[in-house]
Scaffold this active site. Structure first.
Site, PDB file in Angstrom:
ATOM      1  N   ARG A   9       3.083  -0.421  -9.233  1.00 30.42           N
ATOM      2  CA  ARG A   9       3.633  -0.359  -7.864  1.00 30.42           C
ATOM      3  C   ARG A   9       4.835  -1.275  -7.834  1.00 30.42           C
ATOM      4  O   ARG A   9       4.709  -2.473  -8.104  1.00 30.42           O
ATOM      5  CB  ARG A   9       2.589  -0.817  -6.843  1.00 30.42           C
ATOM      6  CG  ARG A   9       3.211  -1.160  -5.497  1.00 30.42           C
ATOM      7  CD  ARG A   9       2.214  -1.387  -4.410  1.00 30.42           C
ATOM      8  NE  ARG A   9       1.547  -0.155  -4.031  1.00 30.42           N
ATOM      9  CZ  ARG A   9       0.863   0.008  -2.898  1.00 30.42           C
ATOM     10  NH1 ARG A   9       0.740  -0.987  -2.037  1.00 30.42           N
ATOM     11  NH2 ARG A   9       0.287   1.152  -2.627  1.00 30.42           N
TER      12      ARG A   9
ATOM     13  N   HIS B  20       5.039   7.991  -3.066  1.00 30.20           N
ATOM     14  CA  HIS B  20       3.670   7.450  -3.119  1.00 30.20           C
ATOM     15  C   HIS B  20       2.709   8.595  -3.485  1.00 30.20           C
ATOM     16  O   HIS B  20       1.906   9.039  -2.671  1.00 30.20           O
ATOM     17  CB  HIS B  20       3.305   6.819  -1.781  1.00 30.20           C
ATOM     18  CG  HIS B  20       2.102   5.932  -1.815  1.00 30.20           C
ATOM     19  ND1 HIS B  20       1.445   5.609  -2.986  1.00 30.20           N
ATOM     20  CD2 HIS B  20       1.436   5.280  -0.813  1.00 30.20           C
ATOM     21  CE1 HIS B  20       0.419   4.806  -2.698  1.00 30.20           C
ATOM     22  NE2 HIS B  20       0.398   4.594  -1.398  1.00 30.20           N
TER      23      HIS B  20
ATOM     24  N   GLN C 120      -1.418   8.458  -3.207  1.00 34.37           N
ATOM     25  CA  GLN C 120      -1.908   8.614  -1.834  1.00 34.37           C
ATOM     26  C   GLN C 120      -1.900  10.090  -1.445  1.00 34.37           C
ATOM     27  O   GLN C 120      -2.836  10.580  -0.798  1.00 34.37           O
ATOM     28  CB  GLN C 120      -1.010   7.816  -0.879  1.00 34.37           C
ATOM     29  CG  GLN C 120      -1.368   7.968   0.586  1.00 34.37           C
ATOM     30  CD  GLN C 120      -2.596   7.175   0.998  1.00 34.37           C
ATOM     31  OE1 GLN C 120      -2.690   5.996   0.727  1.00 34.37           O
ATOM     32  NE2 GLN C 120      -3.542   7.825   1.657  1.00 34.37           N
TER      33      GLN C 120
ATOM     34  N   ASP D 125       3.060   7.009   9.324  1.00 30.86           N
ATOM     35  CA  ASP D 125       3.043   5.826   8.449  1.00 30.86           C
ATOM     36  C   ASP D 125       3.821   4.727   9.173  1.00 30.86           C
ATOM     37  O   ASP D 125       4.515   4.985  10.169  1.00 30.86           O
ATOM     38  CB  ASP D 125       3.702   6.189   7.101  1.00 30.86           C
ATOM     39  CG  ASP D 125       3.680   5.034   6.093  1.00 30.86           C
ATOM     40  OD1 ASP D 125       2.873   4.095   6.265  1.00 30.86           O
ATOM     41  OD2 ASP D 125       4.476   5.076   5.134  1.00 30.86           O
TER      42      ASP D 125
ATOM     43  N   CYS E   3      -1.865   6.583   5.953  1.00 36.46           N
ATOM     44  CA  CYS E   3      -2.200   6.029   4.637  1.00 36.46           C
ATOM     45  C   CYS E   3      -2.744   4.601   4.742  1.00 36.46           C
ATOM     46  O   CYS E   3      -3.427   4.153   3.824  1.00 36.46           O
ATOM     47  CB  CYS E   3      -0.978   6.076   3.732  1.00 36.46           C
ATOM     48  SG  CYS E   3       0.429   5.154   4.386  1.00 36.46           S
TER      49      CYS E   3
ATOM     50  N   ARG F  35      -9.101   7.557  -1.794  1.00 37.13           N
ATOM     51  CA  ARG F  35      -8.209   7.015  -2.832  1.00 37.13           C
ATOM     52  C   ARG F  35      -9.017   6.813  -4.112  1.00 37.13           C
ATOM     53  O   ARG F  35      -8.560   7.109  -5.207  1.00 37.13           O
ATOM     54  CB  ARG F  35      -7.615   5.663  -2.403  1.00 37.13           C
ATOM     55  CG  ARG F  35      -6.770   5.646  -1.149  1.00 37.13           C
ATOM     56  CD  ARG F  35      -5.507   6.462  -1.227  1.00 37.13           C
ATOM     57  NE  ARG F  35      -4.570   6.038  -2.260  1.00 37.13           N
ATOM     58  CZ  ARG F  35      -3.795   4.949  -2.225  1.00 37.13           C
ATOM     59  NH1 ARG F  35      -3.826   4.153  -1.181  1.00 37.13           N
ATOM     60  NH2 ARG F  35      -2.954   4.663  -3.225  1.00 37.13           N
TER      61      ARG F  35
END
Ligand code: CP
Ligand code: NVA
Length: 306
Positions: free
Chosen positions: A103, A130, A133, A225, A265, A293
């Protein structure tokens, strides 16, 4: 070798079906307490130059449940934080572990890690995408709606890393995708064009708009988000002003399908991109989404490292 860096490039239509099937199977096994040590003896290095709760915990627990182990490497501790190059890091880690999850800020750093290393690389979030996700989100939608193809997916707010990956993933899954963002904050053309190409194959529709009500109209899934992603903290006040009309609240949920689900998320900022009554209300599936996840990432790990 299979990387998982860019949903459009790394996940074919067949891969998508396969990974969702693996995730469903491993979720059932996990719930039933049936061991599944598919990656016994394998190791995953996890590099984080940004914060994380869900991504870190799900990959670490996922590797353990698959019989392997994961190493948490924060940039405060490893030499990347002191300027060691991606080139050297890729070579060194390739000699010791079986896969890397990273990440970080620059998407090109993840691509370089894959280019210079000789082991699978998984993108755990960049400024641009991402994708891990996005797979968990498809799994969640499938569970709640019984399928994916033909559903309408609406995303409201910042055309950020999350929006880009959801656009790629939902288009690949054959969903109609509607994204509402302020004109200067919409998804880059590259992602819109990729989605339109996939939509031609699956027969779905892609709508990019500045009108949140047009996007939400009749939608089966409403997604948002944060308005201030990691690295943009200095712009927070300006962003709150720019995005205020894109908040997911009861008025927006009111134009969606009556059985629509609300997704995020996480981490979420109540009172900004979503109101408390929506995220903590009966249509919200955010904690199922967070749990998924774990199951989706195990499918990614098996697909890349199995
Ligand atoms: N959604 C998500 O990636 O959460 P974390 O930042 O906690 O990993
Ligand atoms: N867009 C958010 C996602 C966090 C999981 C960020 O990049 O901070």
């Amino acid at each position: 070798m299979k990387h998982y860096i860019d949903f459009h490039e790394d996940v074919s239509f067949e891969d998508l079906d396969k990974m969702l099937d693996i995730a469903v199977d491993l979720k059932a096994k996990t719930k039933a307490g049936i061991p599944h040590p598919i990656l016994a003896g394998k190791t995953l290095a996890m590099i984080f130059t940004k914060s994380s709760t869900r991504t870190r915990v799900s990959f670490e627990v996922g590797m353990y449940q698959l019989g392997g182990m994961a190493l948490f490497l924060s940039n405060n501790d490893i030499q990347i934080g002191r300027g060691e190059t991606i080139y050297d890091t890729a070579h060194v880690l390739s000699g010791m572990v079986d896969g890397i999850m990273i990440r970080t800020f620059k998407h090109s750093d993840v691509e370089d890690l894959a280019k210079y290393g000789s082991i699978p690389v998984i993108n755990g979030l960049t400024d641009d995408q991402h994708p891990t996700q996005a797979l968990a989100d498809l799994l969640t939608i499938k569970e709640h709606k019984g399928g994916l193809k033909g559903l309408k997916f609406a995303y409201l707010g910042d055309g950020n890393n999350m929006a880009n990956s959801l656009l790629q993933a939902c288009a690949k899954a054959g969903m109609d995708v509607a994204i509402a963002s302020p004109a200067d904050y919409t998804c880059p053309d590259k992602y819109v064009n990729q989605a339109k190409k996939d939509a031609e194959v699956t027969g779905s529709k892609i709508l990019m708009t500045t009108d949140p009500f047009e996007a939400a109209d009749g939608a089966d899934v409403i997604y948002t988000d944060t308005w201030t992603s990691m690295g943009q903290e200095a712009e927070k006040a300006k962003r709150v002003e720019i995005f205020k009309d894109y908040q997911v609240n009861s008025k927006i949920m009111g134009v969606a399908h009556k059985d629509a689900i609300f997704m995020h998320c996480l981490p979420a900022y109540r009172g900004y991109e979503v109101t408390e009554d929506v995220i903590d209300g009966p249509q919200s599936v955010v904690f199922d989404e967070a749990e998924n996840r774990l199951h989706a990432h195990k499918a990614i790990l098996v697909n890349c490292m199995g």
